[in-house]
Design an enzyme around this catalytic site. Structure first.
Site, PDB file in Angstrom:
ATOM      1  N   TYR A  51       0.930  -1.278   0.049  1.00 40.69           N
ATOM      2  CA  TYR A  51       0.005   0.017   0.082  1.00 40.69           C
ATOM      3  C   TYR A  51       0.978   1.343   0.022  1.00 40.69           C
ATOM      4  O   TYR A  51       0.403   2.436   0.112  1.00 40.69           O
ATOM      5  CB  TYR A  51      -1.003  -0.102   1.202  1.00 40.69           C
ATOM      6  CG  TYR A  51      -1.904  -1.229   1.287  1.00 40.69           C
ATOM      7  CD1 TYR A  51      -2.961  -1.198   0.292  1.00 40.69           C
ATOM      8  CD2 TYR A  51      -1.546  -2.279   2.001  1.00 40.69           C
ATOM      9  CE1 TYR A  51      -3.876  -2.323   0.502  1.00 40.69           C
ATOM     10  CE2 TYR A  51      -2.399  -3.464   1.959  1.00 40.69           C
ATOM     11  CZ  TYR A  51      -3.523  -3.494   1.122  1.00 40.69           C
ATOM     12  OH  TYR A  51      -4.300  -4.495   1.133  1.00 40.69           O
ATOM     13  N   TYR A  53     -11.597  -1.368   0.062  1.00 45.03           N
ATOM     14  CA  TYR A  53     -11.550  -0.686   1.672  1.00 45.03           C
ATOM     15  C   TYR A  53     -10.185  -0.337   1.785  1.00 45.03           C
ATOM     16  O   TYR A  53     -10.188   0.568   2.850  1.00 45.03           O
ATOM     17  CB  TYR A  53     -11.761  -2.106   2.167  1.00 45.03           C
ATOM     18  CG  TYR A  53     -10.648  -2.692   2.942  1.00 45.03           C
ATOM     19  CD1 TYR A  53      -9.777  -3.392   1.755  1.00 45.03           C
ATOM     20  CD2 TYR A  53     -10.203  -2.776   4.194  1.00 45.03           C
ATOM     21  CE1 TYR A  53      -8.533  -4.265   2.306  1.00 45.03           C
ATOM     22  CE2 TYR A  53      -8.990  -3.530   4.559  1.00 45.03           C
ATOM     23  CZ  TYR A  53      -8.257  -4.171   3.701  1.00 45.03           C
ATOM     24  OH  TYR A  53      -7.191  -4.969   4.239  1.00 45.03           O
ATOM     25  N   ARG A  54      -9.204  -0.359   0.849  1.00 48.35           N
ATOM     26  CA  ARG A  54      -7.836   0.120   1.313  1.00 48.35           C
ATOM     27  C   ARG A  54      -6.995   0.234   0.076  1.00 48.35           C
ATOM     28  O   ARG A  54      -7.537  -0.757  -0.931  1.00 48.35           O
ATOM     29  CB  ARG A  54      -7.189  -0.781   2.350  1.00 48.35           C
ATOM     30  CG  ARG A  54      -5.984  -0.672   2.623  1.00 48.35           C
ATOM     31  CD  ARG A  54      -5.492  -1.819   3.564  1.00 48.35           C
ATOM     32  NE  ARG A  54      -4.239  -1.452   4.276  1.00 48.35           N
ATOM     33  CZ  ARG A  54      -3.724  -2.258   5.042  1.00 48.35           C
ATOM     34  NH1 ARG A  54      -4.309  -3.499   5.058  1.00 48.35           N
ATOM     35  NH2 ARG A  54      -2.547  -2.276   5.756  1.00 48.35           N
TER      36      ARG A  54
END
Ligand code: ADP
Length: 521
Positions: free
Chosen positions: A90, A465-466
């Site tokens: 991420y 969600y991310r």
């Protein structure tokens, strides 16, 4: 890595700010060499051109965090808070806006455990290993819910809504009261912590009036300097089974069966169904099966599965608690799973006092790092990047989503590593797209592949969600009700709290006016 200044900043401003940071926290804790910049960069980056930190500052206390924030606001220097900065897939420790200074809180490591109430008050630098060691050293019968990469921090994981695999798997839902430094340097406590000295800060989440905890999660409204998190009581017994399902289509009945047990409360854990590659990539490497980067054909997949006895899908399901209760529940689980004809069931039992086998630690709150081995799937320089839409707990809809994504995996020449993690009512379809950073042609396909996945999911009403830094704007764009009304609200709040726009500009697609031009189309 050469220094990059954020838009509108000058070398003179940076120089002034860095000197002031050094004055506030000690020059030894200000990091601006090329090597420091590398340290805070995204090791798994697909887009090497973006997200370059200018450097880092590492405070040791909340007062030092406040001092840094005030200096940053005065000099208009963007800062990017991290806890331990191990947000693999991420963006690691790297900031959204190049030229930001990473506010590295990994030195802040205080732990206070309320044994009776089963909660811990943690500073951001406390890693899963630190908390685990603390509980062990003090003989405290409380368990963590660790993610596959337990290298990071408990707070960082909860703040990015990471997942663990016990009944407390959704760490963010176990937050109960935060201490937060706001972008003007002020400090607040949320929930019952708003009452000075309250003994219920760690017990009741909401306090009085609006409840702010989740407003600081995946957000750029404040810097969390302490958080209370609930921990699970160590159970008397953990009993369950490792299940393998033979065919790709078996995903649907497996989800419907586990989802029903989960909603009924028979199953309280957050199990995660993984495909064969999620299991295989820590046992072998791609070159052992396919030469010269050729495709993973169905016969190669069958050979890998046969060698390691893997289903197309596998899942570890566990029941936790008193022996009498888990023993009574187990046959219900067994009957439900047998009804969908698994390829294999391997029972697993652990009782208090038994040693915990290393590969079982994830279900029992023991930190682990072996899943990181997946970055070696191609050999050489690897990595992964996330694509994780939220789905309903419906076998049919999840299978349809998987088949659409699988067609894209094949179209773009990617290997499918995918999983379906159960929440209470939803599934998170976590895809960790495996990277081959030594193959430039491969790396060029990753971005269009991810964009295609995001677009396909949006077309069916599914949102992530991310996401990785590269896609924060793209994903925020998919949340489009009433002309992006939620983003407009987020940005109103952002500008009110952070008029200088210094705190994590661009995080989650929330841009302050000061850097509004940086939004990616
Ligand atoms: P970990 O410590 O698990 O490696 P990170 O430090 O990488 O987690 O944090 C994950 C994300 O959460 C970061 O990208 C950052 O934006 C946000 N974050 C982490 N810690 C804080 C914090 N203390 N306050 C506000 N945001 C944070």
């Amino acid at each position: 890595m050469d220094p990059v200044f954020p838009p509108g900043a000058s070398a003179a401003t940076f120089d002034r700010a860095l000197k002031a940071f050094g004055g506030a926290i000690g020059a030894d804790n200000v990091f601006t060499t090329d090597q420091d910049r590398d340290t805070y960069s995204d090791k798994f980056a697909v887009n090497e051109a973006g997200h370059h930190p200018y450097g880092g500052v590492a405070p040791s206390s909340v007062e030092e965090v406040q001092a840094i924030v005030r200096i940053a606001a005065e000099n208009r220097v963007p800062i990017w808070p991290i806890s331990r900065g191990k947000n693999l897939g991420y963006g690691y420790a790297a900031p959204e806006l190049s030229g930001s200074i990473v506010l590295d809180m990994s030195r802040m490591k205080k732990i206070e455990v309320d044994v009776e109430n089963g909660t811990a008050l943690l500073e951001p630098g406390v890693g899963f290993y630190d908390l685990y060691d603390y509980l062990q050293a003090h003989n405290i019968p409380l368990w963590l819910s660790v993610p596959g990469n337990s290298w990071g921090s408990v707070i960082g994981n909860a703040l990015d809504r990471g997942l663990g695999y016990t009944p407390y798997g959704e760490n963010t839902s176990k937050l109960c009261g935060l201490e937060v430094v706001l972008p003007d340097g002020d400090i607040i406590r949320t929930g019952m912590g708003a009452m000075a000295g309250s003994p219920t800060w760690n017990l009741y989440r909401y306090g009085f009036g609006p409840s702010w905890d989740q407003l600081f999660v995946q957000s750029n409204f404040g810097i969390v300097t302490k958080a209370n998190i609930w921990l699970m009581s160590a159970p008397e017994q953990v009993k369950g089974m490792d299940i393998e399902m033979d065919r790709m289509e078996d995903l649907a009945p497996l989800i419907d069966t586990l989802g029903a047990l989960r909603r009924e409360g028979v199953l309280q854990q957050s199990p995660t169904i993984g495909n064969w590659l999620r299991a295989a990539n820590i046992l072998t490497t791609r070159q052992e099966w396919v030469k010269d980067g050729g495709p993973l054909t169905d016969s190669v997949i069958a050979a890998i599965r046969k060698t390691f006895n893997l289903g197309w899908w596998g899942v570890s399901v566990r029941l936790y608690g008193r022996e009498a209760i888990t023993n009574a529940t187990y046959p219900i689980l067994e009957q439900a799973i047998n009804a969908i004809r698994p390829m294999s069931i391997k029972p697993a039992v652990w009782r208090t006092g038994d040693p915990i086998p290393p590969t079982q630690g994830g279900w029992m709150g023991v930190p682990m790092t072996f899943p990181l081995q997946n970055a070696n799937w191609f050999g050489g320089r690897g990595g992964h990047i996330g694509f994780s839409p939220i789905l309903p707990q419906s076998g049919k809809l999840a299978l349809e989503q998987f088949l659409r994504a699988y067609a894209r995996y094949r179209e773009f020449g990617m290997d499918p590593q995918t999983s379906f993690a159960f929440g209470e009512r939803h599934l998170i379809n976590v895809n960790a797209v495996l990277l081959n950073k030594d193959d430039p042609a491969f790396m060029k396909r990753v971005d269009p592949f991810l964009r295609a996945l995001i677009k396909d999911a949006r077309a069916h009403g599914y949102g992530e969600y991310r996401t990785h830094l590269d896609y924060m704007d793209t994903v925020a764009d998919t949340y489009d009700f009433n002309n992006h009304a939620l983003r407009r609200l987020n940005e109103k709040v952002k500008n009110a709290l952070d008029p200088a726009g210094i705190l994590a500009p661009g995080k989650s697609g929330i841009w302050p006016t000061a850097y509004a031009k940086e939004r990616r189309a």
